[in-house]
Design a protein around this motif. Structure first.
Motif, PDB file in Angstrom:
ATOM      1  N   PHE A   1       2.701 -47.016 -15.328  1.00 41.60           N
ATOM      2  CA  PHE A   1       1.429 -46.326 -15.129  1.00 41.60           C
ATOM      3  C   PHE A   1       1.272 -45.995 -13.653  1.00 41.60           C
ATOM      4  N   ILE A   2       1.082 -44.712 -13.348  1.00 38.95           N
ATOM      5  CA  ILE A   2       0.857 -44.265 -11.976  1.00 38.95           C
ATOM      6  C   ILE A   2      -0.615 -43.921 -11.856  1.00 38.95           C
ATOM      7  N   GLU A   3      -1.348 -44.766 -11.153  1.00 40.85           N
ATOM      8  CA  GLU A   3      -2.796 -44.615 -11.084  1.00 40.85           C
ATOM      9  C   GLU A   3      -3.232 -43.864  -9.833  1.00 40.85           C
ATOM     10  N   ASN A   4      -4.152 -42.925 -10.039  1.00 38.21           N
ATOM     11  CA  ASN A   4      -4.790 -42.232  -8.919  1.00 38.21           C
ATOM     12  C   ASN A   4      -3.763 -41.675  -7.939  1.00 38.21           C
ATOM     13  N   ALA A   5      -2.820 -40.913  -8.480  1.00 41.06           N
ATOM     14  CA  ALA A   5      -1.765 -40.332  -7.651  1.00 41.06           C
ATOM     15  C   ALA A   5      -2.310 -39.129  -6.886  1.00 41.06           C
ATOM     16  N   LYS A   6      -1.419 -38.311  -6.365  1.00 35.51           N
ATOM     17  CA  LYS A   6      -1.824 -37.145  -5.586  1.00 35.51           C
ATOM     18  C   LYS A   6      -2.739 -36.258  -6.425  1.00 35.51           C
ATOM     19  N   GLY A   7      -3.870 -35.856  -5.858  1.00 35.22           N
ATOM     20  CA  GLY A   7      -4.839 -35.082  -6.606  1.00 35.22           C
ATOM     21  C   GLY A   7      -5.688 -35.926  -7.522  1.00 35.22           C
TER      22      GLY A   7
ATOM     23  N   ILE B   1      11.715 -28.073 -18.229  1.00 33.99           N
ATOM     24  CA  ILE B   1      11.015 -28.186 -16.949  1.00 33.99           C
ATOM     25  C   ILE B   1       9.541 -28.543 -17.138  1.00 33.99           C
ATOM     26  N   ARG B   2       8.972 -28.229 -18.305  1.00 30.77           N
ATOM     27  CA  ARG B   2       7.571 -28.586 -18.555  1.00 30.77           C
ATOM     28  C   ARG B   2       7.396 -30.097 -18.625  1.00 30.77           C
ATOM     29  N   TYR B   3       8.415 -30.800 -19.177  1.00 31.57           N
ATOM     30  CA  TYR B   3       8.356 -32.261 -19.221  1.00 31.57           C
ATOM     31  C   TYR B   3       8.535 -32.848 -17.817  1.00 31.57           C
TER      32      TYR B   3
ATOM     33  N   LEU C   1       6.197 -35.464 -15.603  1.00 35.60           N
ATOM     34  CA  LEU C   1       6.731 -36.703 -15.032  1.00 35.60           C
ATOM     35  C   LEU C   1       6.497 -36.774 -13.525  1.00 35.60           C
ATOM     36  N   LEU C   2       6.608 -35.630 -12.854  1.00 39.15           N
ATOM     37  CA  LEU C   2       6.412 -35.605 -11.406  1.00 39.15           C
ATOM     38  C   LEU C   2       4.943 -35.583 -11.014  1.00 39.15           C
ATOM     39  N   GLY C   3       4.068 -35.267 -11.974  1.00 39.52           N
ATOM     40  CA  GLY C   3       2.646 -35.221 -11.670  1.00 39.52           C
ATOM     41  C   GLY C   3       2.222 -33.951 -10.969  1.00 39.52           C
ATOM     42  N   HIS C   4       2.957 -32.848 -11.214  1.00 32.95           N
ATOM     43  CA  HIS C   4       2.588 -31.565 -10.619  1.00 32.95           C
ATOM     44  C   HIS C   4       1.465 -30.904 -11.430  1.00 32.95           C
ATOM     45  N   PHE C   5       0.566 -30.226 -10.744  1.00 36.61           N
ATOM     46  CA  PHE C   5      -0.488 -29.470 -11.417  1.00 36.61           C
ATOM     47  C   PHE C   5       0.017 -28.097 -11.859  1.00 36.61           C
ATOM     48  N   ASP C   6       0.899 -27.513 -11.059  1.00 38.14           N
ATOM     49  CA  ASP C   6       1.351 -26.138 -11.282  1.00 38.14           C
ATOM     50  C   ASP C   6       2.849 -26.141 -11.563  1.00 38.14           C
ATOM     51  N   ILE C   7       3.273 -25.447 -12.615  1.00 31.92           N
ATOM     52  CA  ILE C   7       4.687 -25.380 -12.978  1.00 31.92           C
ATOM     53  C   ILE C   7       5.506 -24.745 -11.861  1.00 31.92           C
TER      54      ILE C   7
END
Length: 224
Positions: free
Chosen positions: A91-97, A180-182, A186-192
């Motif tokens: 669990f990655i809590e409160n990551a970037k953004g 790449i959508r998965y 996993l990386l926690g990106h907002f934008d593809i």
């Protein structure tokens, strides 16, 4: 290998009757102080002795960074309760953004963390990786330095930081054919589009990708 074996043998000789599997952090500290104050070893020799003793916590940090594609800020904030060995998730809590997410817990990483947790003293209480001096989470700068030291010891001259492990995680998933959508999730990106920047690295690996036909033939599922 010869250098490290020699350094370890010197350490075991100084241990005397203390069983190696009962070592504590205090034993290592006393030994290194002895090497510095009594033996007056050079800085390079001291580095070799420290490296030969294999800091499992530092290794576990780097394995965690690569296996889950984490940012360094996410590594230092990991708590013991974030490791879900039943569902094999981290669990990655409160990551970037301020975004929470789950990433897969590698079975290999779980074994590594169990060895680290079993052998390290004092054991962490809140954070997965705690400072011995304060009991708080590791400073980001310290983890960056751990990576730099490991890179130097491995003889890697390329000017890269610990974030390169995150890049490698994404690139290697792309090379395996992961959507790449998965990888974005996993990386926690907002934008593809942020994730797509890894594609230009992956294209260099196209020559190494085997045809599915080759795989079927090698596994003897078809013949000619």
């Amino acid at each position: 290998m010869k250098t490290y074996l020699n350094e370890i043998s010197q350490f075991l000789y100084r241990l005397g009757n203390i069983p190696a599997d009962e070592l504590k952090a205090e034993h290592l500290r006393k030994y290194l102080v002895f090497c510095f104050e009594k033996l007056k070893l050079s800085e390079n020799t001291l580095h070799s002795r420290i490296n030969a003793l294999s800091n499992k916590k530092h290794k576990a940090m780097l394995f965690t960074a690569y296996s889950a594609g984490l940012r360094v800020s996410e590594i230092v904030r990991l708590k013991l309760t974030d490791i879900d060995s039943e569902r094999m998730l981290i669990f990655i809590e409160n990551a970037k953004g301020k975004k929470d997410r789950y990433v897969n817990l590698s079975p290999v990483l779980l074994d590594i963390l169990r060895v680290y947790f079993k052998q390290y003293s004092p054991r962490p209480k809140v954070y997965l990786f705690e400072s011995e001096q304060t009991g708080d989470a590791y400073p980001i700068r310290t983890v960056q330095q751990i990576f730099s030291n490991a890179k130097r010891d491995a003889g890697i001259l390329k000017d890269v930081g610990i974030h390169s492990l995150r890049h490698s995680f994404a690139t290697h998933l792309l090379d395996k054919g992961t959507d790449i959508r998965y990888i974005k999730d996993l990386l926690g990106h907002f934008d593809i589009r942020t994730t797509e920047r890894y594609l230009h690295v992956s294209k260099h690996q196209l020559v190494n990708i085997a045809s599915p036909l080759d795989d079927l033939f090698k596994s003897k599922q078809i013949d000619w």
